[in-house]
Each structure stands twice: as structure tokens, then as C-alpha cells.
Design an enzyme around this catalytic site. Sequence first.
Site, PDB file in Angstrom:
ATOM      1  N   PRO A 294       0.815  -1.212   0.000  1.00  9.13           N
ATOM      2  CA  PRO A 294       0.000   0.000   0.000  1.00  9.13           C
ATOM      3  C   PRO A 294       0.850   1.263   0.000  1.00  9.13           C
ATOM      4  CG  PRO A 294      -0.231  -1.245   2.056  1.00  9.13           C
ATOM      5  CD  PRO A 294       0.962  -1.762   1.344  1.00  9.13           C
ATOM      6  N   GLU A 295       0.473   2.184  -0.840  1.00  9.06           N
ATOM      7  CA  GLU A 295       1.095   3.499  -0.872  1.00  9.06           C
ATOM      8  C   GLU A 295       0.061   4.496  -0.352  1.00  9.06           C
ATOM      9  OE1 GLU A 295       3.038   4.268  -4.660  1.00  9.06           O
ATOM     10  OE2 GLU A 295       3.102   2.130  -5.109  1.00  9.06           O
TER      11      GLU A 295
END
Length: 273
Positions: free
Chosen positions: A2-3
Site C-alpha cells: 500500500p502506498e
Amino acid sequence: MPELPEVETIVRDLRGLVVGRRIDFVKVWLNKLVRTGPRRLAGFLLGAEIHGVRRRGKFIVFTLSGEKRLVVHLRMTGQFLWAAAPETRPKHVHLIIGFEEGGVLMYRDVRQFGYFLGLQPADYQAWLVSEDIGPDPFDLSPEDFRERLCSRRGRIKPLLLDQRFVSGLGNIYVDEALFAAGIHPLSPADRIREDEARRLFDEILSVLKEAIRLRGSTVRDYRGLTGVGGQFQSRHQVYGRTGEHCLVCGCALERLVVGGRSTHICPRCQPRR
DNA sequence: GTCGATGTTATCAA
DNA sequence: TTTGATAACATCGA
């Protein structure tokens, strides 16, 4: 995994689910997950009420009664799952937090790189200092961005991935933003012109905003709290499209390795100068 | 079965 | 200061 857009989506969803709830039980199956000590975590969390959830770069920070904080980093494959009631523990679920009002928050992590920290107020402040998290892109002005950029040596892509320089960007969104700005990932940071820096900054923000609107990118593992993936992957211009045609100029997209990371470019739209 | 790759990042050596 | 390699780990696809 996840960014910024994925973490932001998770944080927003978590808020609606856990804020105002009181922690009733905590179970940990993977001890190394809790860096402040797995045995201490239950005592730390038990009876505490969750007051808020926020994002700091790619970190998730739960604020609890007594100003205590629960800090979580999802690293590559960490994810939260919500269940209305306790259920059979799904595969790769390593930690569960149950609430007095009902509801169970499960932490699943296939590769087991993510981690939890239970921090008292003073420890949290010390942690912030030690972590040295760079500014959120949304808190930065174009002028700040350009100034920080031209004072740094080295190549633009690794710099954008450096969480102390700017926080929240990861491999997908750096590649997408560099493409949108027409900048080659190997360009020296201090040789990016003023107008290019401005363009890059604008593209970073617009890529992130659109990705948040579409609840992130699901390439393989990412799932939101309900198990549903994001939609932004269908809008990727370069990431994961090696060999396909550039949607702008039609030429074949290429893959290279920069700073040890898979990097996707259009050789015509992002010429190396 | 083997190899290489995966959205992250800490660490160590040069 | 910057870089490259390596490691943490499980899974998937060629």
C-alpha cells in the site's frame, strides 16, 4: 503494497468503523509483529477507546484514550479486515482486536513485513523524531517541493521514494507521476528545470487525488477493509504495462531497474537528457 | 522443482 | 552523500 492512496482509503474506512469503540480483547499469533512487545500490547490496549485514526506518510496512527498511540505500518502485504463478529481466523491473520460494542478488526499479512507499535505519548513523540517522516505531498507547496528538489543530488526516482524527502509515494505512483510529467526516472534531481519541477509536483498531486478517489490500486494483494480492491489500476499509464503501447504516443513501454526497483517508462514521452 | 518477481524499508559496504 | 546488494517472507507464474 500500500502506498499513500491505499493507506488513505484504509484510514478513512477505519475511522467509520472503530472510532468511539472500546477495546475488549487483543490476540497476537505472530510475536515479531509487535515491535514494542507482543505480551505488553494487550495490557496497553485493553479498555482503551479509539479516538481517531490518521495517516502519517504510509503509517496508520490510532489515537487512543490517554493519548496513547497504536502505530501500524503495512509494508508490502499488510491489510486490515473488518468482521461484525468473531469468526474462524482466516489464513495469514496474525492479530485481532475485538471491541466491547461488537466488531472485530483483523490484521492479515502474507509476507509478514508489517508491524505494530504501542506507544505512550512521550514514546510517540520520540518515535516521530526518530522516524523523520517527510512532508505529505498534500501539505507541500510547489515552491517547497522545487526547493527541496534542487538541493539534492542523485536520481529523481529514488529521491521520490525516499520517505524523508516526501512521504507516501511508492513504486506505482512514482512511475505514474514521472510519466505524466514526462521526466525520465534517472534524471538528476538537481538538474530538473523549474517548470518541470512544477509540472511534476502537479502530476504527483493529481495522480494521488485520482487514485484516492478510486480507492487505490489493486495489482495483486491490496484489499480494503471489506475485502474489496481499488480501481485505479485500470488507469495506470505505465506501471505493469511493459511491452504494451503508450496511451499517449503509441510506442512500446519499457521496463528498467532503478535503485533496485522495477521501473516503467515510455521512452518517447520520458526522454533521457 | 527452480527462478525471478512482488505495492517496503532497514542495514551494511563501497 | 549516494549506490547497490541483501535480507526479512510467502506466493505466483513462467
